[in-house]
Write an enzyme that holds these catalytic residues in place. Structure first.
Site, PDB file in Angstrom:
ATOM      1  N   LYS A 190      32.528  54.565  45.859  1.00 32.23           N
ATOM      2  CA  LYS A 190      31.854  55.235  44.741  1.00 32.23           C
ATOM      3  C   LYS A 190      31.681  54.183  43.646  1.00 32.23           C
ATOM      4  O   LYS A 190      32.619  53.843  42.929  1.00 32.23           O
ATOM      5  CB  LYS A 190      32.728  56.396  44.233  1.00 32.23           C
ATOM      6  CG  LYS A 190      31.966  57.569  43.635  1.00 32.23           C
ATOM      7  CD  LYS A 190      31.130  57.232  42.420  1.00 32.23           C
ATOM      8  CE  LYS A 190      31.907  57.257  41.136  1.00 32.23           C
ATOM      9  NZ  LYS A 190      31.117  56.759  39.996  1.00 32.23           N
ATOM     10  N   GLY A 243      39.622  50.710  36.958  1.00 32.21           N
ATOM     11  CA  GLY A 243      38.914  51.355  35.854  1.00 32.21           C
ATOM     12  C   GLY A 243      39.865  51.608  34.703  1.00 32.21           C
ATOM     13  O   GLY A 243      40.862  50.904  34.536  1.00 32.21           O
ATOM     14  N   SER A 244      39.544  52.612  33.926  1.00 28.92           N
ATOM     15  CA  SER A 244      40.302  52.857  32.701  1.00 28.92           C
ATOM     16  C   SER A 244      41.642  53.543  33.002  1.00 28.92           C
ATOM     17  O   SER A 244      41.779  54.234  34.005  1.00 28.92           O
ATOM     18  CB  SER A 244      39.472  53.735  31.769  1.00 28.92           C
ATOM     19  OG  SER A 244      39.193  54.957  32.429  1.00 28.92           O
ATOM     20  N   GLU A 266      44.342  50.049  39.295  1.00 30.98           N
ATOM     21  CA  GLU A 266      44.299  48.801  38.510  1.00 30.98           C
ATOM     22  C   GLU A 266      43.548  49.117  37.247  1.00 30.98           C
ATOM     23  O   GLU A 266      42.349  49.395  37.277  1.00 30.98           O
ATOM     24  CB  GLU A 266      43.581  47.729  39.286  1.00 30.98           C
ATOM     25  CG  GLU A 266      44.408  47.383  40.484  1.00 30.98           C
ATOM     26  CD  GLU A 266      43.961  46.110  41.091  1.00 30.98           C
ATOM     27  OE1 GLU A 266      43.833  45.144  40.351  1.00 30.98           O
ATOM     28  OE2 GLU A 266      43.734  46.123  42.287  1.00 30.98           O
ATOM     29  N   CYS A 300      38.960  43.297  31.923  1.00 28.37           N
ATOM     30  CA  CYS A 300      40.302  43.866  31.792  1.00 28.37           C
ATOM     31  C   CYS A 300      41.290  42.799  31.358  1.00 28.37           C
ATOM     32  O   CYS A 300      42.281  43.095  30.701  1.00 28.37           O
ATOM     33  CB  CYS A 300      40.728  44.498  33.102  1.00 28.37           C
ATOM     34  SG  CYS A 300      40.497  43.398  34.488  1.00 28.37           S
ATOM     35  N   GLU A 399      42.408  48.907  24.077  1.00 27.80           N
ATOM     36  CA  GLU A 399      41.452  48.053  24.768  1.00 27.80           C
ATOM     37  C   GLU A 399      40.048  48.308  24.201  1.00 27.80           C
ATOM     38  O   GLU A 399      39.577  49.444  24.213  1.00 27.80           O
ATOM     39  CB  GLU A 399      41.483  48.380  26.261  1.00 27.80           C
ATOM     40  CG  GLU A 399      40.618  47.450  27.071  1.00 27.80           C
ATOM     41  CD  GLU A 399      40.721  47.722  28.564  1.00 27.80           C
ATOM     42  OE1 GLU A 399      40.733  48.897  28.957  1.00 27.80           O
ATOM     43  OE2 GLU A 399      40.772  46.748  29.326  1.00 27.80           O
TER      44      GLU A 399
HETATM   45  P1  NAD Z   1      36.097  54.172  34.088  1.00 26.91           P
HETATM   46  O1  NAD Z   1      37.527  54.490  34.329  1.00 26.91           O
HETATM   47  O2  NAD Z   1      35.340  54.982  33.123  1.00 26.91           O
HETATM   48  O3  NAD Z   1      35.280  54.274  35.463  1.00 26.91           O
HETATM   49  C1  NAD Z   1      35.726  53.617  36.628  1.00 26.91           C
HETATM   50  C2  NAD Z   1      35.230  54.399  37.821  1.00 26.91           C
HETATM   51  O4  NAD Z   1      35.853  55.690  37.818  1.00 26.91           O
HETATM   52  C3  NAD Z   1      33.725  54.656  37.816  1.00 26.91           C
HETATM   53  O5  NAD Z   1      33.235  54.553  39.131  1.00 26.91           O
HETATM   54  C4  NAD Z   1      33.618  56.081  37.312  1.00 26.91           C
HETATM   55  O6  NAD Z   1      32.479  56.762  37.751  1.00 26.91           O
HETATM   56  C5  NAD Z   1      34.865  56.713  37.889  1.00 26.91           C
HETATM   57  N1  NAD Z   1      35.319  57.877  37.132  1.00 26.91           N
HETATM   58  C6  NAD Z   1      35.131  58.127  35.804  1.00 26.91           C
HETATM   59  N2  NAD Z   1      35.668  59.333  35.478  1.00 26.91           N
HETATM   60  C7  NAD Z   1      36.216  59.838  36.607  1.00 26.91           C
HETATM   61  C8  NAD Z   1      36.915  61.034  36.911  1.00 26.91           C
HETATM   62  N3  NAD Z   1      37.167  61.952  35.986  1.00 26.91           N
HETATM   63  N4  NAD Z   1      37.336  61.227  38.179  1.00 26.91           N
HETATM   64  C9  NAD Z   1      37.085  60.305  39.131  1.00 26.91           C
HETATM   65  N5  NAD Z   1      36.425  59.150  38.913  1.00 26.91           N
HETATM   66  C10 NAD Z   1      35.994  58.911  37.666  1.00 26.91           C
HETATM   67  O7  NAD Z   1      36.063  52.629  33.740  1.00 26.91           O
HETATM   68  P2  NAD Z   1      34.787  51.719  33.425  1.00 26.91           P
HETATM   69  O8  NAD Z   1      34.308  52.065  32.072  1.00 26.91           O
HETATM   70  O9  NAD Z   1      33.832  51.744  34.554  1.00 26.91           O
HETATM   71  O10 NAD Z   1      35.474  50.272  33.412  1.00 26.91           O
HETATM   72  C11 NAD Z   1      36.202  49.816  32.343  1.00 26.91           C
HETATM   73  C12 NAD Z   1      37.690  49.944  32.579  1.00 26.91           C
HETATM   74  O11 NAD Z   1      38.055  49.286  33.807  1.00 26.91           O
HETATM   75  C13 NAD Z   1      38.497  49.236  31.531  1.00 26.91           C
HETATM   76  O12 NAD Z   1      39.595  50.006  31.125  1.00 26.91           O
HETATM   77  C14 NAD Z   1      38.966  47.959  32.238  1.00 26.91           C
HETATM   78  O13 NAD Z   1      40.102  47.374  31.696  1.00 26.91           O
HETATM   79  C15 NAD Z   1      39.168  48.437  33.607  1.00 26.91           C
HETATM   80  N6  NAD Z   1      39.164  47.308  34.553  1.00 26.91           N
HETATM   81  C16 NAD Z   1      40.341  46.939  35.133  1.00 26.91           C
HETATM   82  C17 NAD Z   1      40.384  45.869  36.018  1.00 26.91           C
HETATM   83  C18 NAD Z   1      41.663  45.480  36.718  1.00 26.91           C
HETATM   84  O14 NAD Z   1      41.606  44.831  37.745  1.00 26.91           O
HETATM   85  N7  NAD Z   1      42.826  45.853  36.236  1.00 26.91           N
HETATM   86  C19 NAD Z   1      39.224  45.180  36.303  1.00 26.91           C
HETATM   87  C20 NAD Z   1      38.031  45.562  35.690  1.00 26.91           C
HETATM   88  C21 NAD Z   1      38.016  46.648  34.818  1.00 26.91           C
END
Ligand code: NAD
Length: 496
Positions: A190, A243-244, A266, A300, A399
């Protein structure tokens, strides 16, 4: 090959063929949820709408992945054969690297040069590396009593769901897919809403490389619908998520409420760059500012907190401000551009809000403003900001995911460590010192999954990537990542 040349990227983008349908069981199919309406942050242009998955569509994809897994068409191959197909896939990506880089640049605003040189290079390297590693794992035969034999073998977990962000869209995807596929799983991916085109093209290339139908499925869509449906699906065995922090914790909840599937989160970070009094201040500050502004700060691991001895704070602010003023955003499609667009208007407003609140709370602005920057008309751009703040300020804790550097003065080493460790996150930290004892002692006391000493953002496929505390506990890269996607099986054989 990974060198961006020419100045016709805008013309090439105008004729780019973008894939807009879900990819399930080796076929393009329409989703039944409301389509996604992506916008290019380069110039605010509407891009073609993309079919989005409903919970039923996700179920269709999971069933396809399960079928392919049970059939053995991939899971039953000799590891060496799987490895060879992953290497063939890497070669396909290599051959189409310019198109994929341009797609990323168009959909999320990364400079074309960076998309090609950094992101695509990393993606090719990742699939190749796991392809080569696929047949290098060994199982175990423990020493047991003479009358029995015990085998400890690793088996593919089954169906893996990969849910990824947009900031390094294909790198994050490769970090999940390559180890999961190398050990024989089938996957449902996804992608993030902003970066679906590149993910769809990647799946098509996997198919062309000979990875069988159903082994890699892509279900575009919103997190709320498609992401959640994967998290809650009773037939998904493993979720690998980047993600977040908020969404990462949701996945843990989805798992608890469904089948207790393994979740590898992560999450975010608030990297401290800790400059010791003996360090080369200029070098440390420049590297930290570059590390904070890279990828428009949407990282991140962005080194968003610079910790310097209090007496050196003003000088550090000057040096960082100088880096900020010479790192202004420009057209992502120009090969000389080092800083591109912010992924979306929403993200831009969020970054701007952080800067406004930091100023209201007494933050000292050394470079940049809370206002948007104009690089290409209609696009979403934000010039780097440097702020002098205290550890308690919101901007020093949360962040931002934008090019905003917080500079903080510390009193002594204990104070510096307390500040460095004093956020909810624990992804990465940097340490600048030439003293061996200081380096070893402090790196042990920094609560982070990665510590860079006298460098920043060093990395290699051979080493794990991931954090502690609120940054989650998943680890990407290295041979360890393959363990996340396997189960240990113990087989006892009575010999007498
Ligand atoms: P996000 O958490 O909003 O989205 C990440 C993914 O989760 C997307 O595919 C999104 O569609 C999905 N998602 C969103 N809401 C959801 C829900 N309620 N249920 C299931 N899936 C859902 O994050 P983003 O804005 O795409 O990316 C930024 C974040 O990612 C930042 O916090 C960043 O630090 C983190 N990040 C971490 C790393 C790492 O390796 N630790 C690397 C890159 C980014």
């Amino acid at each position: 090959m990974f060198t961006a040349t020419g100045n016709d990227w805008a013309q090439r983008a105008a004729v780019l063929r973008l894939r807009t349908r879900m990819f399930i069981d080796g076929e393009w199919v329409d989703g039944s949820a409301e389509p996604l309406s992506p916008i290019s942050p380069r110039d605010g242009r509407e891009l073609p709408s993309i079919s989005a998955a409903s919970a039923q569509d996700v179920d269709h994809a999971v069933r396809s992945a399960r079928r392919s897994f049970e059939s053995g068409v991939w899971s039953g191959l000799a590891p060496r054969e799987r490895g060879q197909l992953l290497i063939a896939f890497a070669q396909k990506i290599h051959d189409e690297a310019e198109e994929l880089a341009l797609t990323i640049s168009l959909e999320m605003g990364k400079p074309i040069r960076e998309a090609l040189q950094t992101e695509l290079r990393a993606v090719v390297n990742c699939f190749r590396w796991y392809g080569e590693a696929a047949d290098k794992a060994l199982d175990e035969v423990p020493v047991t009593a003479p009358g029995s034999l015990a085998l400890v073998t690793r088996e593919a977990a089954g169906v893996v769901a990969a849910v990824v962000p947009w900031n390094f869209p294909l790198t994050m995807t490769a970090w999940k897919l390559a180890p999961a596929l190398a050990v024989g799983n089938s996957v449902v991916l996804k992608p993030a809403e902003h970066t679906t085109f590149s993910a769809l093209r990647l799946a098509e290339l996997a198919h062309e490389a000979g990875i069988p139908a159903g082994v890699l499925n892509v279900t575009p869509g919103t997190g709320q619908i498609a992401g959640r449906a994967l998290g809650e699906h009773p037939d998904v065995d493993v979720v690998t998520f980047t993600g977040s922090p908020e969404v990462g914790r949701k996945f843990l909840g989805y798992s608890a409420a469904s089948n207790g599937k393994r979740v590898w989160p992560e999450l975010g970070g608030k990297t401290a760059s800790l400059v010791m009094p003996d360090a080369d201040l200029e070098r440390a500050v420049r590297a930290t500012a570059d590390g904070c502004f890279y990828n428009q700060g949407q990282m991140c691991t962005a080194s968003s907190r610079l910790l310097v001895p209090r007496a050196q704070r003003d000088r550090a602010l000057e040096i960082a401000a100088d880096v900020a003023r010479t790192s202004l955003p420009s057209d992502p499609f120009s090969i000389s551009t080092g800083m591109g667009a912010i992924v979306s208007e929403r993200q831009l407003q969020s970054i701007s809000g952080f800067v406004e609140r930091a100023q209201e709370q007494g933050g000292e602005l050394a470079a940049g403003t809370a206002e948007r920057f104009t690089a290409v008309d209609g696009g979403s751009y934000f010039a780097p900001v440097v702020l002098g703040v205290t550890p308690a300020h919101e901007i020093a804790q949360r962040e931002v995911f934008g090019p905003v550097l917080s500079v903080i003065g510390y009193d002594d080493v204990e104070d510096a460590l307390a500040i460095a460790n004093g956020t909810e996150f624990g992804l990465a930290a940097a340490l600048w010192s030439n003293d061996l004892t200081t380096v070893h002692t402090l790196s042990r006391r920094l609560r982070a999954g990665i510590v860079w000493v006298n460098c920043f953002e060093e990395g290699d496929m051979t080493v794990p990537f991931g954090g502690v505390k609120g940054s989650g506990f998943g680890r990407d890269k290295s041979l360890h990542a393959m363990e996340k996607f396997t189960d240990l099986k113990t087989t006892w054989i009575a010999l007498s």
